[in-house]
Design a protein around this motif. Structure first.
Motif, PDB file in Angstrom:
ATOM      1  N   LEU A   5       0.887  -1.068   0.008  1.00 40.32           N
ATOM      2  CA  LEU A   5       0.059   0.039   0.037  1.00 40.32           C
ATOM      3  C   LEU A   5       0.915   1.245   0.148  1.00 40.32           C
ATOM      4  O   LEU A   5       1.859   1.277   0.762  1.00 40.32           O
ATOM      5  CB  LEU A   5      -0.906  -0.040   1.384  1.00 40.32           C
ATOM      6  N   ASN A   6       0.616   2.089  -0.867  1.00 41.38           N
ATOM      7  CA  ASN A   6       1.524   3.366  -1.197  1.00 41.38           C
ATOM      8  C   ASN A   6       0.754   4.492  -0.456  1.00 41.38           C
ATOM      9  O   ASN A   6       1.461   5.341   0.419  1.00 41.38           O
ATOM     10  CB  ASN A   6       1.749   3.833  -2.347  1.00 41.38           C
ATOM     11  N   HIS A   7      -0.373   4.680  -0.772  1.00 37.76           N
ATOM     12  CA  HIS A   7      -1.221   5.910  -0.271  1.00 37.76           C
ATOM     13  C   HIS A   7      -2.776   5.631  -0.451  1.00 37.76           C
ATOM     14  O   HIS A   7      -3.153   4.773  -0.987  1.00 37.76           O
ATOM     15  CB  HIS A   7      -0.782   7.096  -0.843  1.00 37.76           C
ATOM     16  N   THR A   8      -3.496   6.474   0.674  1.00 32.56           N
ATOM     17  CA  THR A   8      -4.921   6.428   0.653  1.00 32.56           C
ATOM     18  C   THR A   8      -5.322   7.698   0.613  1.00 32.56           C
ATOM     19  O   THR A   8      -4.731   8.477   1.421  1.00 32.56           O
ATOM     20  CB  THR A   8      -5.562   5.356   1.499  1.00 32.56           C
ATOM     21  N   ILE A   9      -6.666   8.177   0.180  1.00 34.14           N
ATOM     22  CA  ILE A   9      -7.128   9.304   0.370  1.00 34.14           C
ATOM     23  C   ILE A   9      -8.066   9.388   1.600  1.00 34.14           C
ATOM     24  O   ILE A   9      -8.773   8.453   1.643  1.00 34.14           O
ATOM     25  CB  ILE A   9      -7.885   9.802  -0.871  1.00 34.14           C
ATOM     26  N   VAL A  10      -7.913  10.417   2.403  1.00 33.39           N
ATOM     27  CA  VAL A  10      -8.807  10.423   3.627  1.00 33.39           C
ATOM     28  C   VAL A  10      -9.678  11.592   3.405  1.00 33.39           C
ATOM     29  O   VAL A  10      -9.036  12.774   3.412  1.00 33.39           O
ATOM     30  CB  VAL A  10      -7.876  10.833   4.878  1.00 33.39           C
ATOM     31  N   ALA A  11     -11.024  11.711   3.380  1.00 31.40           N
ATOM     32  CA  ALA A  11     -11.748  12.580   3.323  1.00 31.40           C
ATOM     33  C   ALA A  11     -11.900  13.334   4.515  1.00 31.40           C
ATOM     34  O   ALA A  11     -11.952  12.910   5.630  1.00 31.40           O
ATOM     35  CB  ALA A  11     -13.327  12.136   2.969  1.00 31.40           C
ATOM     36  N   ALA A  12     -12.018  14.956   4.440  1.00 28.15           N
ATOM     37  CA  ALA A  12     -12.036  15.485   5.516  1.00 28.15           C
ATOM     38  C   ALA A  12     -12.841  16.798   5.273  1.00 28.15           C
ATOM     39  O   ALA A  12     -12.992  17.272   4.102  1.00 28.15           O
ATOM     40  CB  ALA A  12     -10.621  16.023   5.937  1.00 28.15           C
ATOM     41  N   ARG A  13     -13.271  17.480   6.337  1.00 28.38           N
ATOM     42  CA  ARG A  13     -14.045  18.763   6.242  1.00 28.38           C
ATOM     43  C   ARG A  13     -12.988  20.073   6.223  1.00 28.38           C
ATOM     44  O   ARG A  13     -13.259  20.999   5.283  1.00 28.38           O
ATOM     45  CB  ARG A  13     -15.012  18.980   7.490  1.00 28.38           C
ATOM     46  N   ASP A  14     -11.998  19.584   6.541  1.00 30.09           N
ATOM     47  CA  ASP A  14     -10.628  20.757   6.789  1.00 30.09           C
ATOM     48  C   ASP A  14      -9.468  19.933   6.690  1.00 30.09           C
ATOM     49  O   ASP A  14      -8.906  19.453   7.756  1.00 30.09           O
ATOM     50  CB  ASP A  14     -10.897  21.459   8.044  1.00 30.09           C
ATOM     51  N   LYS A  15      -8.929  19.676   5.475  1.00 36.61           N
ATOM     52  CA  LYS A  15      -7.712  18.727   5.316  1.00 36.61           C
ATOM     53  C   LYS A  15      -6.621  19.145   6.002  1.00 36.61           C
ATOM     54  O   LYS A  15      -5.862  18.296   6.594  1.00 36.61           O
ATOM     55  CB  LYS A  15      -7.526  18.520   3.675  1.00 36.61           C
ATOM     56  N   THR A  58     -18.117   9.826   4.508  1.00 39.39           N
ATOM     57  CA  THR A  58     -18.379   8.385   4.830  1.00 39.39           C
ATOM     58  C   THR A  58     -17.003   7.704   5.959  1.00 39.39           C
ATOM     59  O   THR A  58     -15.923   8.179   5.301  1.00 39.39           O
ATOM     60  CB  THR A  58     -18.291   7.338   3.709  1.00 39.39           C
ATOM     61  N   THR A  59     -17.347   7.626   7.052  1.00 41.31           N
ATOM     62  CA  THR A  59     -16.520   7.536   7.787  1.00 41.31           C
ATOM     63  C   THR A  59     -15.662   6.168   7.517  1.00 41.31           C
ATOM     64  O   THR A  59     -16.154   5.296   7.015  1.00 41.31           O
ATOM     65  CB  THR A  59     -16.820   7.342   9.468  1.00 41.31           C
ATOM     66  N   GLN A  60     -14.260   6.071   7.913  1.00 41.47           N
ATOM     67  CA  GLN A  60     -13.346   4.945   7.665  1.00 41.47           C
ATOM     68  C   GLN A  60     -12.613   4.560   8.896  1.00 41.47           C
ATOM     69  O   GLN A  60     -12.539   5.319   9.828  1.00 41.47           O
ATOM     70  CB  GLN A  60     -12.353   5.288   6.296  1.00 41.47           C
ATOM     71  N   HIS A  61     -11.775   3.153   8.799  1.00 36.24           N
ATOM     72  CA  HIS A  61     -11.225   2.892   9.807  1.00 36.24           C
ATOM     73  C   HIS A  61      -9.660   2.940   9.566  1.00 36.24           C
ATOM     74  O   HIS A  61      -9.386   2.341   8.548  1.00 36.24           O
ATOM     75  CB  HIS A  61     -11.638   1.496  10.219  1.00 36.24           C
ATOM     76  N   TYR A  62      -8.840   3.315  10.358  1.00 31.15           N
ATOM     77  CA  TYR A  62      -7.393   3.281  10.088  1.00 31.15           C
ATOM     78  C   TYR A  62      -6.721   2.988  11.231  1.00 31.15           C
ATOM     79  O   TYR A  62      -6.786   3.481  12.331  1.00 31.15           O
ATOM     80  CB  TYR A  62      -6.993   4.961   9.733  1.00 31.15           C
ATOM     81  N   ALA A  63      -6.027   1.960  11.255  1.00 31.22           N
ATOM     82  CA  ALA A  63      -5.406   1.263  12.510  1.00 31.22           C
ATOM     83  C   ALA A  63      -3.759   1.428  12.294  1.00 31.22           C
ATOM     84  O   ALA A  63      -3.031   1.152  11.049  1.00 31.22           O
ATOM     85  CB  ALA A  63      -5.734  -0.360  12.582  1.00 31.22           C
ATOM     86  N   PHE A  64      -3.313   1.936  13.411  1.00 30.11           N
ATOM     87  CA  PHE A  64      -1.813   1.810  13.492  1.00 30.11           C
ATOM     88  C   PHE A  64      -1.291   1.041  14.480  1.00 30.11           C
ATOM     89  O   PHE A  64      -1.237   1.095  15.499  1.00 30.11           O
ATOM     90  CB  PHE A  64      -1.433   3.387  13.568  1.00 30.11           C
ATOM     91  N   ASN A 112     -13.359  14.410  11.684  1.00 31.79           N
ATOM     92  CA  ASN A 112     -14.450  13.752  10.654  1.00 31.79           C
ATOM     93  C   ASN A 112     -14.915  12.537  11.035  1.00 31.79           C
ATOM     94  O   ASN A 112     -16.042  12.192  10.336  1.00 31.79           O
ATOM     95  CB  ASN A 112     -13.584  13.757   9.446  1.00 31.79           C
ATOM     96  N   GLY A 113     -15.003  11.980  12.248  1.00 32.70           N
ATOM     97  CA  GLY A 113     -15.385  10.903  12.642  1.00 32.70           C
ATOM     98  C   GLY A 113     -14.948   9.410  12.035  1.00 32.70           C
ATOM     99  O   GLY A 113     -15.320   8.303  12.505  1.00 32.70           O
ATOM    100  N   HIS A 114     -13.869   9.560  11.385  1.00 33.92           N
ATOM    101  CA  HIS A 114     -12.901   8.516  11.176  1.00 33.92           C
ATOM    102  C   HIS A 114     -12.466   7.711  12.366  1.00 33.92           C
ATOM    103  O   HIS A 114     -12.193   8.440  13.446  1.00 33.92           O
ATOM    104  CB  HIS A 114     -11.748   8.711  10.102  1.00 33.92           C
ATOM    105  N   ASN A 115     -12.686   6.544  12.536  1.00 32.63           N
ATOM    106  CA  ASN A 115     -12.341   5.811  13.498  1.00 32.63           C
ATOM    107  C   ASN A 115     -10.920   5.323  13.675  1.00 32.63           C
ATOM    108  O   ASN A 115     -10.581   4.350  12.936  1.00 32.63           O
ATOM    109  CB  ASN A 115     -13.373   4.322  13.605  1.00 32.63           C
ATOM    110  N   LEU A 116      -9.997   5.753  14.406  1.00 34.50           N
ATOM    111  CA  LEU A 116      -8.676   5.566  14.418  1.00 34.50           C
ATOM    112  C   LEU A 116      -8.401   4.526  15.593  1.00 34.50           C
ATOM    113  O   LEU A 116      -8.955   4.397  16.557  1.00 34.50           O
ATOM    114  CB  LEU A 116      -7.997   6.865  14.698  1.00 34.50           C
ATOM    115  N   GLU A 117      -7.311   3.916  15.328  1.00 30.89           N
ATOM    116  CA  GLU A 117      -7.042   2.816  16.391  1.00 30.89           C
ATOM    117  C   GLU A 117      -5.490   2.864  16.350  1.00 30.89           C
ATOM    118  O   GLU A 117      -4.816   2.802  15.348  1.00 30.89           O
ATOM    119  CB  GLU A 117      -7.645   1.302  15.849  1.00 30.89           C
ATOM    120  N   ILE A 118      -4.778   2.490  17.684  1.00 31.59           N
ATOM    121  CA  ILE A 118      -3.497   2.141  17.767  1.00 31.59           C
ATOM    122  C   ILE A 118      -3.531   0.784  18.406  1.00 31.59           C
ATOM    123  O   ILE A 118      -4.368   0.544  19.326  1.00 31.59           O
ATOM    124  CB  ILE A 118      -2.863   3.184  18.551  1.00 31.59           C
ATOM    125  N   LEU A 119      -2.490  -0.104  17.910  1.00 35.63           N
ATOM    126  CA  LEU A 119      -2.422  -1.587  18.635  1.00 35.63           C
ATOM    127  C   LEU A 119      -1.151  -1.881  18.518  1.00 35.63           C
ATOM    128  O   LEU A 119      -0.323  -1.417  17.644  1.00 35.63           O
ATOM    129  CB  LEU A 119      -3.493  -2.248  17.995  1.00 35.63           C
TER     130      LEU A 119
END
Length: 127
Positions: A5-15, A58-64, A112-119
């Motif tokens: 995976l190289n990159h992904t676009i994250v939708a935002a109200r204020d980038k 549309t909210t997404q999930h990003y895990a780190f 933006n309501g994206h569900n972020l995760e640290i694990l």
């Protein structure tokens, strides 16, 4: 061929604000604007490219995946910022972290309501 995976676009109200939020919480840098995107590069080379998006996001999930020490540091920033955090992706266990697979994990929302995760351990790695 190696697929990465190289990159992904994250939708935002204020980038700009959204990129800054992620970078500040994870201890990363916001890169200079590239076209319409504000990038935040993760240490493994993947870039999250923030893009202003009109209308409903549309909210997404990003895990780190982070080390134990990084978890402590990042979790400290989450608490210092007064963010609500959960032990689960469904937000049913507020104010808790999980210990899945012998590690630690926490979920929190970005502006933006994206569900972020640290694990600290990949799911299914045992423990």
């Amino acid at each position: 061929m190696t697929v990465q995976l190289n990159h992904t676009i994250v939708a935002a109200r204020d980038k700009q604000a959204s990129a800054r939020f992620l970078a500040d919480i994870l201890g990363l840098e916001v890169s200079p604007q590239y076209g319409p995107f504000i990038p935040v590069e993760i240490p493994n080379g993947v870039t999250l490219d923030y893009l202003d998006s009109p209308g409903t996001i549309t909210t997404q999930h990003y895990a780190f995946l982070v080390s134990e020490d990084e978890f402590d540091t990042i979790f400290g920033r989450i608490r210092e910022a007064g963010l609500t955090f959960w032990a689960d992706p469904y937000h049913r266990r507020p104010g808790e972290i999980n210990h899945n697979d012998g590690g630690r994990g926490a979920y929190f929302d970005d502006p933006n309501g994206h569900n972020l995760e640290i694990l600290t351990r990949p799911y299914g790695s045992g423990g």
